[in-house]
Design a protein around this motif. Structure first.
Motif, PDB file in Angstrom:
ATOM      1  N   LEU A  96      87.836  91.277  39.082  1.00  0.00           N
ATOM      2  CA  LEU A  96      86.862  91.076  38.005  1.00  0.00           C
ATOM      3  C   LEU A  96      85.791  90.078  38.423  1.00  0.00           C
ATOM      4  O   LEU A  96      84.632  90.180  38.021  1.00  0.00           O
ATOM      5  CB  LEU A  96      87.576  90.589  36.736  1.00  0.00           C
ATOM      6  CG  LEU A  96      88.592  91.583  36.170  1.00  0.00           C
ATOM      7  CD1 LEU A  96      89.307  90.990  34.966  1.00  0.00           C
ATOM      8  CD2 LEU A  96      87.901  92.876  35.775  1.00  0.00           C
ATOM      9  N   THR A  97      86.183  89.108  39.260  1.00  0.00           N
ATOM     10  CA  THR A  97      85.213  88.120  39.709  1.00  0.00           C
ATOM     11  C   THR A  97      84.171  88.748  40.631  1.00  0.00           C
ATOM     12  O   THR A  97      82.996  88.394  40.567  1.00  0.00           O
ATOM     13  CB  THR A  97      85.921  86.958  40.426  1.00  0.00           C
ATOM     14  OG1 THR A  97      86.911  86.428  39.549  1.00  0.00           O
ATOM     15  CG2 THR A  97      84.939  85.861  40.781  1.00  0.00           C
ATOM     16  N   VAL A  98      84.585  89.683  41.474  1.00  0.00           N
ATOM     17  CA  VAL A  98      83.598  90.369  42.308  1.00  0.00           C
ATOM     18  C   VAL A  98      82.555  91.021  41.411  1.00  0.00           C
ATOM     19  O   VAL A  98      81.347  90.891  41.621  1.00  0.00           O
ATOM     20  CB  VAL A  98      84.252  91.453  43.193  1.00  0.00           C
ATOM     21  CG1 VAL A  98      83.195  92.192  43.986  1.00  0.00           C
ATOM     22  CG2 VAL A  98      85.242  90.833  44.139  1.00  0.00           C
ATOM     23  N   ALA A  99      83.030  91.706  40.370  1.00  0.00           N
ATOM     24  CA  ALA A  99      82.117  92.376  39.456  1.00  0.00           C
ATOM     25  C   ALA A  99      81.123  91.387  38.867  1.00  0.00           C
ATOM     26  O   ALA A  99      79.911  91.611  38.866  1.00  0.00           O
ATOM     27  CB  ALA A  99      82.905  93.062  38.341  1.00  0.00           C
ATOM     28  N   ARG A 100      81.644  90.260  38.393  1.00  0.00           N
ATOM     29  CA  ARG A 100      80.750  89.281  37.761  1.00  0.00           C
ATOM     30  C   ARG A 100      79.811  88.629  38.758  1.00  0.00           C
ATOM     31  O   ARG A 100      78.671  88.319  38.441  1.00  0.00           O
ATOM     32  CB  ARG A 100      81.577  88.209  37.076  1.00  0.00           C
ATOM     33  CG  ARG A 100      82.101  88.730  35.774  1.00  0.00           C
ATOM     34  CD  ARG A 100      82.862  87.676  35.064  1.00  0.00           C
ATOM     35  NE  ARG A 100      83.858  88.335  34.246  1.00  0.00           N
ATOM     36  CZ  ARG A 100      84.989  87.774  33.893  1.00  0.00           C
ATOM     37  NH1 ARG A 100      85.261  86.549  34.304  1.00  0.00           N
ATOM     38  NH2 ARG A 100      85.827  88.417  33.133  1.00  0.00           N
ATOM     39  N   PHE A 110      84.282  97.911  40.119  1.00  0.00           N
ATOM     40  CA  PHE A 110      85.164  96.752  40.219  1.00  0.00           C
ATOM     41  C   PHE A 110      85.861  96.471  38.892  1.00  0.00           C
ATOM     42  O   PHE A 110      87.026  96.083  38.864  1.00  0.00           O
ATOM     43  CB  PHE A 110      84.396  95.525  40.696  1.00  0.00           C
ATOM     44  CG  PHE A 110      84.193  95.509  42.184  1.00  0.00           C
ATOM     45  CD1 PHE A 110      85.276  95.347  43.034  1.00  0.00           C
ATOM     46  CD2 PHE A 110      82.934  95.686  42.736  1.00  0.00           C
ATOM     47  CE1 PHE A 110      85.098  95.346  44.408  1.00  0.00           C
ATOM     48  CE2 PHE A 110      82.756  95.695  44.112  1.00  0.00           C
ATOM     49  CZ  PHE A 110      83.832  95.524  44.944  1.00  0.00           C
ATOM     50  N   ASN A 111      85.155  96.685  37.795  1.00  0.00           N
ATOM     51  CA  ASN A 111      85.792  96.473  36.501  1.00  0.00           C
ATOM     52  C   ASN A 111      86.909  97.488  36.258  1.00  0.00           C
ATOM     53  O   ASN A 111      87.969  97.140  35.744  1.00  0.00           O
ATOM     54  CB  ASN A 111      84.760  96.551  35.375  1.00  0.00           C
ATOM     55  CG  ASN A 111      84.043  95.223  35.184  1.00  0.00           C
ATOM     56  OD1 ASN A 111      84.594  94.167  35.502  1.00  0.00           O
ATOM     57  ND2 ASN A 111      82.818  95.266  34.678  1.00  0.00           N
ATOM     58  N   PHE A 112      86.663  98.739  36.642  1.00  0.00           N
ATOM     59  CA  PHE A 112      87.710  99.759  36.515  1.00  0.00           C
ATOM     60  C   PHE A 112      88.931  99.371  37.346  1.00  0.00           C
ATOM     61  O   PHE A 112      90.068  99.434  36.883  1.00  0.00           O
ATOM     62  CB  PHE A 112      87.190 101.132  36.983  1.00  0.00           C
ATOM     63  CG  PHE A 112      86.333 101.838  35.971  1.00  0.00           C
ATOM     64  CD1 PHE A 112      86.259 101.387  34.660  1.00  0.00           C
ATOM     65  CD2 PHE A 112      85.606 102.976  36.324  1.00  0.00           C
ATOM     66  CE1 PHE A 112      85.467 102.051  33.726  1.00  0.00           C
ATOM     67  CE2 PHE A 112      84.812 103.639  35.388  1.00  0.00           C
ATOM     68  CZ  PHE A 112      84.745 103.166  34.096  1.00  0.00           C
ATOM     69  N   ILE A 113      88.664  98.973  38.581  1.00  0.00           N
ATOM     70  CA  ILE A 113      89.770  98.589  39.465  1.00  0.00           C
ATOM     71  C   ILE A 113      90.538  97.418  38.855  1.00  0.00           C
ATOM     72  O   ILE A 113      91.771  97.415  38.813  1.00  0.00           O
ATOM     73  CB  ILE A 113      89.236  98.214  40.864  1.00  0.00           C
ATOM     74  CG1 ILE A 113      88.627  99.444  41.530  1.00  0.00           C
ATOM     75  CG2 ILE A 113      90.358  97.641  41.727  1.00  0.00           C
ATOM     76  CD1 ILE A 113      87.891  99.144  42.827  1.00  0.00           C
ATOM     77  N   GLY A 114      89.782  96.436  38.362  1.00  0.00           N
ATOM     78  CA  GLY A 114      90.423  95.272  37.757  1.00  0.00           C
ATOM     79  C   GLY A 114      91.300  95.672  36.582  1.00  0.00           C
ATOM     80  O   GLY A 114      92.426  95.192  36.435  1.00  0.00           O
ATOM     81  N   ASP A 115      90.780  96.586  35.780  1.00  0.00           N
ATOM     82  CA  ASP A 115      91.531  97.055  34.617  1.00  0.00           C
ATOM     83  C   ASP A 115      92.809  97.740  35.060  1.00  0.00           C
ATOM     84  O   ASP A 115      93.893  97.509  34.513  1.00  0.00           O
ATOM     85  CB  ASP A 115      90.642  98.019  33.818  1.00  0.00           C
ATOM     86  CG  ASP A 115      91.207  98.269  32.435  1.00  0.00           C
ATOM     87  OD1 ASP A 115      91.518  97.269  31.751  1.00  0.00           O
ATOM     88  OD2 ASP A 115      91.354  99.445  32.060  1.00  0.00           O
ATOM     89  N   GLY A 116      92.681  98.569  36.084  1.00  0.00           N
ATOM     90  CA  GLY A 116      93.846  99.272  36.604  1.00  0.00           C
ATOM     91  C   GLY A 116      94.876  98.304  37.149  1.00  0.00           C
ATOM     92  O   GLY A 116      96.075  98.434  36.887  1.00  0.00           O
TER      93      GLY A 116
END
Lengths: 316, 292, 555
Positions: free
Chosen positions: B216-220, B274-280
């Motif tokens: 999630l941090t990568v996304a942000r 990245f958010n999808f991955i984080g969610d998964g």
């Protein structure tokens, strides 16, 4: 309760001191300074620049500048803008309305739309709607606000010509309708992220509430689905959302800053950027403190509300 | 080597089950596929395109997408937008990734120490975390970026400086609960040093939340880089980044809208992935995380 | 009609005399202030509103305080200076009744004693009469060490200010300084009776609600958005013809142009229409779009103390490698004109006989080969261990300059010169980085003149190198004793013809030595609705709104 309040308040004060120190140090390491705007002027001499630096007190050691600033702040004096010598609070005060209007409108949109999506998602769990809402929220959180704004301007202002591309109102026309017309695009843009967050939260909260006994009881009594939802579920879910509102404040401010830039909105975000460009430190510091106070206050209120509702928290 | 035996006792229980759950998370897989493709394109793509990203051709400026071999059109200097987009992707992804690494390291360090030591150390560290969190990060970042010379490294550090706090909080909470677990108690009784316990025993067991936080941090971080560069304080040309490609785009919104639309779409795709991955990962690792 | 007698009442002889000081010799337009021939449609009673769009926000309203260009538009409208400089560079009386000169006795033969006579029909916006006391107060306030005043150059030479009568003031100069007359065209007079009561002039209420003598009175300000000025019906000079003058702040140049197109704003002010919109703007119906030369010159400065730039050959080669035509036509849409000097083309002192740069990579290579700068293993030229590599800096976020930089980088790479781009935020770049010469090369639009005076001591005198403890902004660190001597002489001379010869020579020497590369003289694309008349650009001021008093609407 009083002890809890006192401890939270004192913690907040310590926080504010830390925030102000961080801000001050950051600004002081800037190699340019407020007079850099004059660096290109054909008539400004080095002596002029040195003189003004001294008049602004910028030649003193950093810690003295800080203590001086902090001491005045304690006494309620936020200092004067380097641009024209206006008191900082006056400068900020002139921009607060625009930002609050934008933030308020978009928050209302976010609550309304987010609540609807959230409840519908919860009551129609695992439906196509729910699935799309989940994925959509994630995408919404990933769109850069300013880019969404640009695309909005391109479609609705430049292509369709329906909405103004910027400004808060037309000069000479201060009617509410005119404001509203200008508000539509920026507030929708700003609310996007928050619709996503609210709807996610609302969905979880509704799911929690639905599984609770009193809802089951109410339903067993034959109260209609809609009424149960509105009265019990939403009522119960809204409370924790206040906490969320407090926590969300920094990101709303961030969004507002960027949105204001794209839509040339005369609020605090733009004031911040302008003041940064001019190295107007007193105003920059004032805005940092102002937003920090807002954020801390938001958290504090959230904590207090939760503490009143749930006495166990106080022990923690 | 009893310590080792003790420390592995709780084991990495999530390994197999988590992997299975992740593979069943459709959005996460989609995200993983998109980000793999995007990264691959950014790494390999520039060598395959007919134009160099720096090649200026004033006669071909403002070509719309699908003009000749300019698949995504050209910019105000007549440079190929596709080539620039991919080169920019390298920078943006690299900045996002490096910023994530730095903030994970800082955050984990602070979180572990605060969570394990407790007492005044914890109080000081966590109040500092709160202090940093009280800034709307964009204010902090802009103030820093305006004050310092913008270089990619500097921007990365600045972004990391505003993103480590959440990691610290997550890790601190996790560590505080792990502290009282038997395997930690056992290590302590064995007389192992605090540092050893913190970083060899506890940290590996807090990896789940850290991994989630990382994605999630990568996304942000990518988003934040875009914000700063869009406002003109971030990555400076001629180095392209997705954010600074958008910086000049508003000016040409009416005449060359693709300049604004394409880089923004790239950012959205990367961040969404990245958010999808984080969610998964969150679902797979069963991490409770209220920070969305 | 007495109301209009102000600006245009000087006789032909006066004008000649005035010009002897101010500069332009050739032009004798009777309507120097641009009173249009079709002026009949003007109404006597101020009516209507004109909205000027600005891309920066005016925030400084005390005209003596540290300010930037965009504040000037407000100052010219609310205040008056003793003199004003017209579009031809001629200095004319404003609050003063005449322009002092050595010929009319206003300035003594040695240039040290000044006497200025003032108008007797001027009142402040609050009704109080304007007198010599106000002038004295203003000049003293500027040099008051507690006051955060703007430029003090020139003013710091003034001694023994004496109010002879309410309409006459005299002072002595510490040394003869001809440019001071030009400085006074930008020195707006503030009211003594209001400011003397203030304990701290830096934070006076006046600074946020100024009272002047100008054609417009302070109206109201919506911070971050716009500022309204209203007509001063008792103005002593020409105008005002409009009832309301609004400065609207629109930070984005694209939006600024869009709103001009849509008619939301009547006139595009500072930073004007971007060159890429020029062709489209020209064709807009009911709009007048013109190219206006500014006094600033787009320049790439060398830091002459850097080892790679010490040799003239290197500077010549780099200059020859600039494809100026491609840049001006391609990137700037043919809007500005190339120049070879710092002196604006419209100036009386402009030297038109300077060698013209010609783009030739071949020639550039030859110069470097001959001077012994030969390509090294990495393809970059070097000599005596110095690589021909340098950084170029501009304000970050400036798209046009960024484009030029990237173009130059490519051209220079072709002849074995490495140029890197290192742009910095505006708050950083013009601090010590610029003033103390910490750059390799700097790309900026630089104004060399103050008003219309040709003095450039501040930029080119070896005494003015701040990096070496000097007091000015000779940031190229240019030192040429011949130029020094000429500049010293020029600042003391009040004779336009003598000065013209001096500054022609200065331009020749500077062009030869190339402490900077002049790219082009800035040209702004002005635009206003065709219903608005009386708008005359004046390159000798820093604002388009210098004569808003004469603006009026036909519809």
């Amino acid at each position: 309760m009083r002890a809890f309040l006192l401890s939270r308040l004192s913690q907040s004060l310590v926080l504010l001191v830390i925030v102000s120190m961080i801000g001050f140090v950051i600004l002081s390491i800037s190699p340019g300074g407020p007079l850099s705007q004059q660096g290109l002027d054909p008539g400004m001499t080095q002596a002029d620049i040195a003189r003004i630096k001294e008049q602004l007190g910028l030649n003193r050691p950093l810690w003295i500048q800080y203590l001086d600033w902090a001491w005045r702040l304690v006494q309620g004096d936020w200092g004067h803008s380097f641009r024209g010598g206006t008191p900082v609070l006056t400068v900020i005060g002139r921009h607060v309305f625009a930002t609050l209007l934008l933030m308020g409108t978009s928050t209302m949109i976010a609550i309304a739309v987010g609540t609807w999506i959230g409840i519908r998602g919860a009551t129609h769990r695992y439906s196509l709607f729910d699935y799309l809402a989940t994925a959509g929220a994630m995408v919404a959180l990933s769109i850069p606000t300013f880019w969404f704004g640009l695309v909005g301007i391109y479609i609705f202002s430049l292509r369709l010509g329906w909405l103004p591309a910027g400004n808060m109102y037309t000069i000479g026309d201060g009617s509410a309708l005119n404001y509203l017309h200008h508000l539509i695009l920026p507030s929708i843009v700003l609310s996007l992220v928050h619709v996503a967050v609210w709807s996610r939260y609302m969905r979880t909260a509704t799911l929690d509430a639905i599984s609770q006994d009193f809802v089951k009881t109410a339903r067993a009594k034959g109260v209609s689905e809609r009424r149960v939802l509105m009265k019990h579920v939403v009522g119960n879910a809204l409370l924790p959302m206040i906490t969320l509102a407090g926590v969300q404040l920094p990101s709303i401010l961030t969004g507002a800053l960027v949105t204001e830039t794209v839509f040339t909105w005369p609020g605090m975000g733009r004031l911040f950027l302008d003041s940064l460009n001019y190295s107007d430190y007193p105003v920059v510091m004032g805005l940092l403190m102002f937003s920090a106070v807002l954020v801390i206050l938001g958290n504090l209120i959230a904590d207090i509300v939760v503490a009143i509702v749930d006495p166990r928290i106080r022990l923690a | 080597m009893t310590a080792l035996a003790v420390s592995t006792a709780p084991s990495r229980w999530w390994h197999s089950r988590a992997a299975y759950r992740f593979m069943n998370h459709r959005l996460a897989l989609l995200g993983l596929a998109m980000i793999t493709l995007l990264t691959l394109a950014c790494v390999v793509g520039p060598y395959l395109l007919p134009y160099d990203s720096l090649n200026i051709d004033l006669r071909a400026r403002f070509a719309p997408p699908m003009t000749g071999n300019h698949y995504l059109g050209t910019d105000p200097l007549g440079r190929d937008l596709a080539a620039r987009l991919l080169m920019a992707g390298r920078i943006s992804l690299l900045v996002g990734f490096s910023a994530m690494l730095i903030s994970i390291v800082i955050g984990a360090l602070v979180g572990v120490v605060a969570g394990y030591r407790g007492g005044w150390i914890s109080a000081v560290l966590m109040r500092t975390v709160d202090g940093f969190l009280s800034f709307p990060s964009i204010f902090l970042v802009l103030a820093l970026a305006a004050a310092l010379r913008p270089s990619p490294l500097m921007i990365t550090v600045i972004i990391a400086l505003t993103k480590w706090m959440e990691v610290a909080r997550i890790v601190e909470t996790e560590v505080r609960s792990l502290r009282e677990r038997e395997f930690v108690q056992a290590s302590r009784m064995l007389g192992l040093s605090g540092t050893h316990i913190m970083f060899r025993e506890i940290l590996p067991n807090a990896m789940g939340p850290i991994i989630v936080a990382a994605s999630l941090t990568v996304a942000r971080a990518i988003l934040l880089e875009a914000y700063i560069s869009f406002l003109g304080y971030g990555i400076q040309p001629p180095l392209p980044s997705w954010g600074n490609m958008l910086n000049g785009a508003q000016q040409y919104l009416a005449s060359a809208p693709w300049l604004a639309i394409i880089p923004g779409a790239a950012i959205t795709i990367a961040v969404t992935s990245f958010n999808f991955i984080g969610d998964g990962l969150r679902d797979a690792l069963d991490v409770r995380n209220d920070h969305i | 009609m007495t109301k209009r007698s102000g600006n245009s009442s000087y006789s032909r002889r006066d004008a000649l005399r005035v010009m002897a000081i101010g500069g332009a010799a050739s032009l004798l337009a009777p309507n120097l202030l641009g009173k249009p021939a079709y002026g009949q449609t003007r109404r006597e009673k101020p009516t209507g509103r004109i909205i000027v769009g600005l891309s920066q926000e005016p925030t400084i309203f005390n005209p003596l305080m540290v300010k930037i260009e965009v504040d000037d538009g407000v100052h010219f409208s609310v205040f008056d200076a003793l003199f004003r400089v017209d579009p031809k560079g001629v200095i004319q009386p404003n609050l003063a009744a005449e322009v002092p000169s050595q010929k009319n006795g206003g300035i003594s033969e040695d240039g040290l004693k000044w006497r200025v006579r003032l108008r007797d029909n001027v009142r402040w916006h609050d009704g109080a009469p304007f007198t010599a006391e106000d002038v004295k107060f203003t000049l003293e306030l500027i040099t008051n060490p507690k006051f955060r005043s703007w430029r003090t150059a020139g003013h710091s030479l003034v001694r023994d200010i004496t109010v002879v009568s309410p309409q006459e003031i005299t002072w002595r100069m510490e040394e003869a300084f001809a440019p001071y007359l030009s400085f006074l065209t930008e020195t707006f007079i503030v009211p003594k009776h209001i400011l003397e009561k203030e304990a701290d002039p830096n934070t006076a209420a006046f600074n946020q609600a100024p009272v002047g003598t100008g054609a417009f009175k302070w109206g109201k300000r919506v911070a971050g958005d716009h500022l309204e000025l209203v007509a001063n019906p008792d103005y002593f000079g020409e105008g005002p013809y409009i009832n309301q003058l609004v400065f609207k702040y629109i930070p984005d140049l694209t939006v600024l142009y869009t709103q001009f197109k849509s008619g939301d704003i009547d006139l595009v002010g500072q930073a004007y229409i971007t060159p890429d919109n020029y062709q489209e703007a020209r064709k807009l119906p009911d709009r007048v779009v013109t190219l206006v030369p500014r006094s600033s010159v787009e320049t790439i400065y060398f830091n002459l103390e850097r080892p790679q730039f010490k040799e003239l050959a290197v500077r010549q080669a780099i200059y020859a490698a600039i494809d100026r035509k491609a840049i001006l036509e391609g990137l700037y849409y043919g809007v500005p004109n190339a120049t070879e000097t710092f002196m604006p083309r419209q100036s009386f002192y402009h030297n038109p006989n300077l060698p013209v740069q010609e783009f030739s990579l071949k020639q550039a290579r030859e110069i470097l080969d001959k001077a012994g700068w030969l390509p090294g293993r990495d393809g970059i030229r070097a000599k005596d261990g110095v690589r021909l590599s340098f950084a170029n800096s501009a304000t970050s976020g400036d798209h046009l300059r960024e484009q030029v930089q990237q173009f130059l980088k490519q051209s220079l790479a072709e002849i074995g010169i490495e140029m890197t781009i290192s742009n910095l935020p505006s708050a950083v770049i013009f601090g010590d980085f610029w003033v103390k010469s910490q750059f390799d090369t700097m790309f900026a639009g630089i104004t060399y003149l103050i008003g219309a005076d040709p003095d450039v001591t501040n930029r080119f005198h070896s005494r003015a190198i701040a990096a070496k403890g000097g007091r000015g902004s000779n940031t190229a660190q240019y030192a040429n004793p011949e130029v020094d001597a000429l500049l010293d002489k020029g600042a003391r001379s009040f004779d336009p013809d003598e000065r013209r010869a001096i500054y022609h020579k200065v331009q020749e020497l500077v062009r030869r030595d190339l402490p900077f590369m002049p790219l082009y003289q800035s040209t702004s694309v002005h635009g206003c609705k065709s219903a608005i008349r009386g708008v005359i650009p004046n390159p000798n001021t820093r604002t388009e709104s210098w004569n808003a008093a004469s603006w009026y609407r036909t519809a």
